[in-house]
Design a protein around this motif. Structure first.
Motif, PDB file in Angstrom:
ATOM      1  N   PRO A  58       0.905  -1.346   0.175  1.00  0.00           N
ATOM      2  CA  PRO A  58      -0.192   0.029  -0.034  1.00  0.00           C
ATOM      3  C   PRO A  58       0.889   1.117  -0.136  1.00  0.00           C
ATOM      4  CG  PRO A  58      -0.145  -1.226   2.102  1.00  0.00           C
ATOM      5  CD  PRO A  58       0.593  -2.013   1.138  1.00  0.00           C
ATOM      6  N   GLU A  59       2.090   0.980   0.378  1.00  0.00           N
ATOM      7  CA  GLU A  59       2.992   2.459   0.163  1.00  0.00           C
ATOM      8  C   GLU A  59       3.217   2.991  -1.181  1.00  0.00           C
ATOM      9  OE1 GLU A  59       5.957  -0.867   0.479  1.00  0.00           O
ATOM     10  OE2 GLU A  59       3.836  -0.539   1.070  1.00  0.00           O
ATOM     11  N   GLU A  98      -0.619   6.355   3.454  1.00  0.00           N
ATOM     12  CA  GLU A  98      -0.934   5.955   4.878  1.00  0.00           C
ATOM     13  C   GLU A  98      -2.449   6.165   5.067  1.00  0.00           C
ATOM     14  OE1 GLU A  98       1.602   7.686   7.789  1.00  0.00           O
ATOM     15  OE2 GLU A  98       3.265   6.830   6.992  1.00  0.00           O
ATOM     16  N   MET A  99      -3.043   5.195   5.927  1.00  0.00           N
ATOM     17  CA  MET A  99      -4.555   5.179   6.298  1.00  0.00           C
ATOM     18  C   MET A  99      -4.654   6.363   7.203  1.00  0.00           C
ATOM     19  SD  MET A  99      -7.634   4.158   5.880  1.00  0.00           S
ATOM     20  CE  MET A  99      -9.068   4.293   6.581  1.00  0.00           C
ATOM     21  N   PRO A 100      -5.507   7.191   7.167  1.00  0.00           N
ATOM     22  CA  PRO A 100      -5.993   8.270   8.182  1.00  0.00           C
ATOM     23  C   PRO A 100      -6.662   7.432   9.382  1.00  0.00           C
ATOM     24  CG  PRO A 100      -6.501   9.269   5.930  1.00  0.00           C
ATOM     25  CD  PRO A 100      -6.101   7.686   5.754  1.00  0.00           C
ATOM     26  N   GLU A 101      -6.592   8.089  10.216  1.00  0.00           N
ATOM     27  CA  GLU A 101      -7.468   7.595  11.495  1.00  0.00           C
ATOM     28  C   GLU A 101      -9.107   7.977  11.193  1.00  0.00           C
ATOM     29  OE1 GLU A 101      -6.631   8.835  15.552  1.00  0.00           O
ATOM     30  OE2 GLU A 101      -4.156   8.516  15.130  1.00  0.00           O
ATOM     31  N   ALA A 153     -14.110   2.587   6.329  1.00  0.00           N
ATOM     32  CA  ALA A 153     -13.528   3.769   6.001  1.00  0.00           C
ATOM     33  C   ALA A 153     -12.061   2.972   5.231  1.00  0.00           C
ATOM     34  CB  ALA A 153     -12.670   4.638   6.985  1.00  0.00           C
ATOM     35  N   SER A 154     -11.686   3.404   4.285  1.00  0.00           N
ATOM     36  CA  SER A 154     -10.216   2.974   3.458  1.00  0.00           C
ATOM     37  C   SER A 154      -9.700   4.028   2.521  1.00  0.00           C
ATOM     38  CB  SER A 154     -10.737   1.843   2.727  1.00  0.00           C
ATOM     39  OG  SER A 154      -9.505   1.363   2.016  1.00  0.00           O
ATOM     40  N   ASN A 155      -8.305   3.969   2.454  1.00  0.00           N
ATOM     41  CA  ASN A 155      -7.795   4.756   1.479  1.00  0.00           C
ATOM     42  C   ASN A 155      -7.405   4.146   0.459  1.00  0.00           C
ATOM     43  OD1 ASN A 155      -5.822   3.182   2.807  1.00  0.00           O
ATOM     44  ND2 ASN A 155      -4.073   4.819   2.695  1.00  0.00           N
ATOM     45  N   GLN A 156      -7.763   2.636   0.170  1.00  0.00           N
ATOM     46  CA  GLN A 156      -7.632   2.030  -1.096  1.00  0.00           C
ATOM     47  C   GLN A 156      -8.983   1.576  -1.838  1.00  0.00           C
ATOM     48  OE1 GLN A 156      -4.182   0.832  -1.540  1.00  0.00           O
ATOM     49  NE2 GLN A 156      -3.683   2.031   0.383  1.00  0.00           N
ATOM     50  N   VAL A 157      -8.809   1.810  -2.875  1.00  0.00           N
ATOM     51  CA  VAL A 157     -10.092   1.559  -3.997  1.00  0.00           C
ATOM     52  C   VAL A 157      -9.539   0.297  -5.085  1.00  0.00           C
ATOM     53  CG1 VAL A 157     -11.400   2.568  -5.599  1.00  0.00           C
ATOM     54  CG2 VAL A 157     -10.564   3.872  -3.813  1.00  0.00           C
ATOM     55  N   TYR A 158     -10.146  -0.491  -5.132  1.00  0.00           N
ATOM     56  CA  TYR A 158     -10.124  -1.944  -5.655  1.00  0.00           C
ATOM     57  C   TYR A 158     -11.057  -2.023  -7.020  1.00  0.00           C
ATOM     58  CZ  TYR A 158      -7.058  -4.054  -2.472  1.00  0.00           C
ATOM     59  OH  TYR A 158      -5.792  -4.079  -1.559  1.00  0.00           O
ATOM     60  N   GLY A 195     -11.343  -1.062  -0.130  1.00  0.00           N
ATOM     61  CA  GLY A 195     -10.465  -2.081   0.433  1.00  0.00           C
ATOM     62  C   GLY A 195     -10.640  -1.875   2.106  1.00  0.00           C
ATOM     63  N   ALA A 196     -11.856  -2.179   2.436  1.00  0.00           N
ATOM     64  CA  ALA A 196     -12.469  -2.313   3.842  1.00  0.00           C
ATOM     65  C   ALA A 196     -13.760  -3.421   3.861  1.00  0.00           C
ATOM     66  CB  ALA A 196     -12.761  -0.840   4.333  1.00  0.00           C
TER      67      ALA A 196
END
Length: 388
Positions: A64-65, A99-102, A108-113, A136-137
């Protein structure tokens, strides 16, 4: 070509508008693959500057980085009655932030698939394609490498079920009934690291590269379902995994990518990134593995790719090359490439052509045959008449 150019920040914005899931038939407005990849890179993401040490199965999982990542499966299969099939199942990951925010929500996710699924039925002369999106959640989509490799988007998935053995499954509904794959893939060869020990350069800029490896010679058994009819099949599959933070070099208009598995054990992956001035990106390198296992890089100076025909899509009006000769004179390779079907256009969020191919020719004076897949993008994008 097999690069991370296919899924970008532009796609992510579209996903936030569309929602968690959509089918191509529901979206009359869509995006251009090449234009999407011309977005500038975000310096906050990690970049591929030097070779890395791969560890499996950990590195089959997500990284994810890096901004973009994909897991790509294709295969050439045959039923007991001789019917030929081809399949594609690809999962794409795109990061909004490194990085994933709190967040308090489990969704909640910072990743889209995104995932693409396609089946070519040589017996019926039909090709069906589908796509899905999710976050991605919430177990909706994701990818892990440990303790066992698993990538999924809803019920489309690839998972390690034993060391060196993967199970692929996907199901959708086509115009003529259910379309599905249920396959077991067994590794027979070590991973192929492209470029320099897996560092695959995309352009002249430092960090404009990805980490790229393939699993080839995957012995495949299982079933495919086409128009509601299920067939037992056997054959060979190919898996690509690539991750990085890069963008198309200025002037790029599209690419033509090929993977070939020969019956003599040789393997070939090569592609061209076409430029607006009629040239090709000189920084791209392919991979050739000889029957004895010796691996070497292939540059654009080593081969000549010449279309032998063309096909125009009745849906989009886009004209693609259809059939090629591929020669590598200094290496004694002369091939003819024929699509299993002319119409293997992916009618999904991004319009492109991806399909099964048959190969015949000569390698170092010996007759060879093979099968594989080709991907063609950027055709028709000079006109905005039909851009997805």
């Amino acid at each position: 070509m097999r690069t991370i150019y296919r899924f970008s920040f532009f796609v992510t914005v579209a996903l936030l508008v569309v929602g968690c899931r959509a089918q191509a038939a529901d979206r009359p407005i869509s995006a251009s693959v090449v234009e999407a990849m011309r977005a500038p890179d975000d310096a906050v993401f990690a970049r591929a500057y030097a070779p890395r040490t791969f560890e499996f199965p950990r590195d089959h999982g997500a990284h994810p980085e890096y901004r973009t990542e994909w897991w790509y499966y294709t295969g050439n299969l045959t039923a007991a009655d001789g019917t030929p099939f081809g399949f594609q199942l690809t999962f794409f990951r795109n990061a909004l932030t490194p990085e994933m925010p709190e967040r308090t929500s489990t969704l909640a996710s910072n990743q889209v698939y995104m995932a693409h699924f396609a089946l070519t039925d040589g017996g019926r002369g039909e090709h069906a394609s589908f796509d899905r999106y999710s976050r991605g959640a919430g177990e909706l989509a994701g990818a892990v490498g440990e303790p066992a490799y698993h990538v999924w988007l809803e019920d489309w998935r690839a998972a390690e079920v034993a060391p060196g053995v993967q199970h692929l499954s996907a199901r959708a509904t086509g115009a003529d009934g259910p379309i599905a794959i249920d396959l077991t893939l067994r590794e027979t060869r070590p991973p192929v690291l492209h470029g320099i020990d897996g560092l695959h350069q995309k352009g002249p800029e430092a960090g404009n590269a990805s980490y790229y490896y393939s699993l080839v010679g995957l012995e495949t058994t299982g079933t495919v379902t086409s128009a509601g009819r299920t067939f037992e099949v056997t054959g060979r599959s190919w898996m690509d995994h690539e991750f990085g933070t890069s963008a198309l070099t200025a002037g790029a208009v599209g690419w033509d990518w090929f993977s070939i598995q020969f019956d003599n054990g040789a393997i070939l992956m090569l592609y061209e990134i076409r430029l607006a001035d009629g040239g090709v990106n000189p920084n791209i390198k392919g991979t050739l593995i000889w029957p004895d296992g010796v691996q070497q890089m292939v540059s654009e100076h080593d081969f000549e790719l010449t279309p032998t025909g063309a096909w125009t899509s009745p849906r989009t009006g886009i004209t693609y090359p259809s059939g090629w000769t591929l020669t590598l004179p200094a290496l004694g390779i002369d091939l003819r490439i024929t699509p299993l079907l002319a119409d293997q256009e992916m009618d999904v969020s991004f319009i492109y052509w991806e399909g099964a191919i048959d190969v015949t020719g000569v390698m170092r004076g010996e007759a060879v045959t093979g099968q594989g897949y080709a991907e063609l993008t950027g055709y028709g994008e000079q006109s905005t008449a039909y851009q997805r």
